[in-house]
Every structure is written in structure tokens, then in C-alpha cells.
Design an enzyme around this catalytic site. Structure first.
Site, mmCIF file in Angstrom:
data_model
loop_
_atom_site.group_PDB
_atom_site.id
_atom_site.type_symbol
_atom_site.label_atom_id
_atom_site.label_comp_id
_atom_site.label_asym_id
_atom_site.label_seq_id
_atom_site.Cartn_x
_atom_site.Cartn_y
_atom_site.Cartn_z
ATOM 1 N N ILE A 31 6.399 -2.212 8.479
ATOM 2 C CA ILE A 31 5.327 -2.913 8.716
ATOM 3 C C ILE A 31 5.303 -4.313 7.757
ATOM 4 O O ILE A 31 4.628 -5.123 8.031
ATOM 5 C CB ILE A 31 4.014 -2.066 8.362
ATOM 6 N N ASN A 87 15.157 5.308 -1.213
ATOM 7 C CA ASN A 87 14.552 5.111 -2.451
ATOM 8 C C ASN A 87 14.054 6.642 -2.919
ATOM 9 O O ASN A 87 13.335 7.094 -2.227
ATOM 10 C CB ASN A 87 13.261 4.126 -2.772
ATOM 11 N N GLN A 94 9.855 4.499 -4.575
ATOM 12 C CA GLN A 94 9.446 5.086 -3.401
ATOM 13 C C GLN A 94 7.843 5.235 -3.254
ATOM 14 O O GLN A 94 7.323 5.460 -4.318
ATOM 15 C CB GLN A 94 9.892 6.460 -3.647
ATOM 16 N N HIS A 100 12.879 8.374 3.938
ATOM 17 C CA HIS A 100 13.273 7.409 4.913
ATOM 18 C C HIS A 100 14.412 6.565 4.592
ATOM 19 O O HIS A 100 14.567 6.417 3.301
ATOM 20 C CB HIS A 100 12.125 6.646 5.114
HETATM 21 P P1 AMP Z 1 9.690 3.042 0.092
HETATM 22 O O1 AMP Z 1 9.067 1.920 -0.768
HETATM 23 O O2 AMP Z 1 10.936 3.445 0.045
HETATM 24 O O3 AMP Z 1 8.880 4.337 0.002
HETATM 25 O O4 AMP Z 1 9.269 2.268 1.594
HETATM 26 C C1 AMP Z 1 8.115 2.671 2.281
HETATM 27 C C2 AMP Z 1 8.254 1.475 3.244
HETATM 28 O O5 AMP Z 1 7.110 1.801 4.459
HETATM 29 C C3 AMP Z 1 7.769 0.264 2.893
HETATM 30 O O6 AMP Z 1 8.822 -0.723 3.131
HETATM 31 C C4 AMP Z 1 6.558 -0.201 3.659
HETATM 32 O O7 AMP Z 1 6.562 -1.402 4.318
HETATM 33 C C5 AMP Z 1 6.712 0.897 4.885
HETATM 34 N N1 AMP Z 1 5.369 1.165 5.688
HETATM 35 C C6 AMP Z 1 4.294 1.684 4.919
HETATM 36 N N2 AMP Z 1 3.524 1.852 5.957
HETATM 37 C C7 AMP Z 1 3.987 1.734 7.357
HETATM 38 C C8 AMP Z 1 3.490 2.017 8.460
HETATM 39 N N3 AMP Z 1 2.353 2.171 8.738
HETATM 40 N N4 AMP Z 1 4.318 1.408 9.558
HETATM 41 C C9 AMP Z 1 5.591 1.059 9.115
HETATM 42 N N5 AMP Z 1 6.231 0.857 7.717
HETATM 43 C C10 AMP Z 1 5.268 1.392 6.990
#
Ligand code: AMP
Ligand code: ZN
Length: 114
Positions: A31, A87, A94, A100
Site C-alpha cells: 500500500i 523483517n 517489522q 511477509h
Molecule cells: P514490515 O514493515 O516489514 O512489517 O512491512 C509491512 C508492509 O505492509 C509495509 O511495507 C506496509 O506498507 C504494508 N502494508 C500495511 N498495510 C497494508 C495493506 N492494507 N495493504 C497492503 N500493504 C500494506
């Protein structure tokens, strides 16, 4: 897990731009993209962090990586290159506690990462 954002995306309770799905993983657009291509690859199974991998579920990470490589190839990033990142917990940044893999591509990446 009922209050997990990525479980909700996996069971279609929350919408996402899904680009790939199979029986065990799915991939969707981040996102808040940090590169021209920024996809997230997740297992359908809820696993909070890499610390929660077990003998029974660790095969999913290999499948996530293979899916990331396949998607990178499909998007024509295989030759120029791309980054697959996971992460784990606070020091790595994270923010969503359902494992992910980030697929980042389409620009020069810095090393070491910030
Ligand atoms: P992390 O910081 O490694 O936990 O990554 C989490 C990721 O999820 C970040 O890059 C966010 O931009 C992404 N994210 C959070 N909410 C959503 C959502 N609803 N749809 C798609 N990506 C998301
Ligand atoms: Zn989850």
C-alpha cells in the site's frame, strides 16, 4: 487469526491488489510502495514472525521466495535484479506480525539497508 491485517487480506475481508495466489501463498501490492515494483508475498497460514517457524511450516518460506523470483521474472526484473526482504521484530522494522516477504525492484538498491 481474526485481528491480523494480512489474515484479513488472505481471507478477502480486507481488499488488496492481489497479483498471485495459490493454495498456500498469495502476493499483493504494498500500500506504500518503496520501489516501482513493491509486492508482498505472504503465507495463507498465520505465522507471526520468522521466530515462529517450525519443522512443519518452514517450507512455506521457500515457496514464498520461489514465488517472489517468479513474479520478478514475470515483471522483467530478473536480469536487472531485485531484492527479497523479510523483517523480523522491532530492530528490523517489522510492523505487521504475519510473516511477509517484500519484493522490491525497478530501481538501484542501496547496501547496507538503512
Ligand atoms: P514490515 O514493515 O516489514 O512489517 O512491512 C509491512 C508492509 O505492509 C509495509 O511495507 C506496509 O506498507 C504494508 N502494508 C500495511 N498495510 C497494508 C495493506 N492494507 N495493504 C497492503 N500493504 C500494506
Ligand atoms: Zn495473520
Amino acid at each position: 487469526m481474526s485481528d491480523c491485517l494480512f489474515c484479513k487480506i488472505a481471507n478477502a475481508t480486507i481488499p488488496a491488489k492481489i497479483v498471485y495466489r495459490d493454495e498456500t501463498v498469495l502476493a499483493f501490492e504494498d500500500i506504500n510502495p518503496q520501489a516501482p515494483t513493491h509486492l508482498l508475498i505472504i503465507p495463507r497460514e498465520h505465522i507471526a514472525t520468522l521466530n515462529n517457524l517450525t519443522d512443519d511450516n518452514q517450507h512455506l518460506v521457500g515457496h514464498m521466495a520461489a514465488t517472489g523470483a517468479k513474479l520478478a521474472k514475470e515483471k522483467d526484473h530478473a536480469e536487472d535484479g531485485y531484492r527479497l526482504v523479510m523483517n523480523c521484530n522491532a530492530d528490523a522494522g517489522q510492523t505487521v506480525f504475519h510473516i511477509h516477504m517484500h519484493l522490491l525492484a525497478g530501481r538501484q538498491m542501496d547496501w547496507p539497508p538503512g
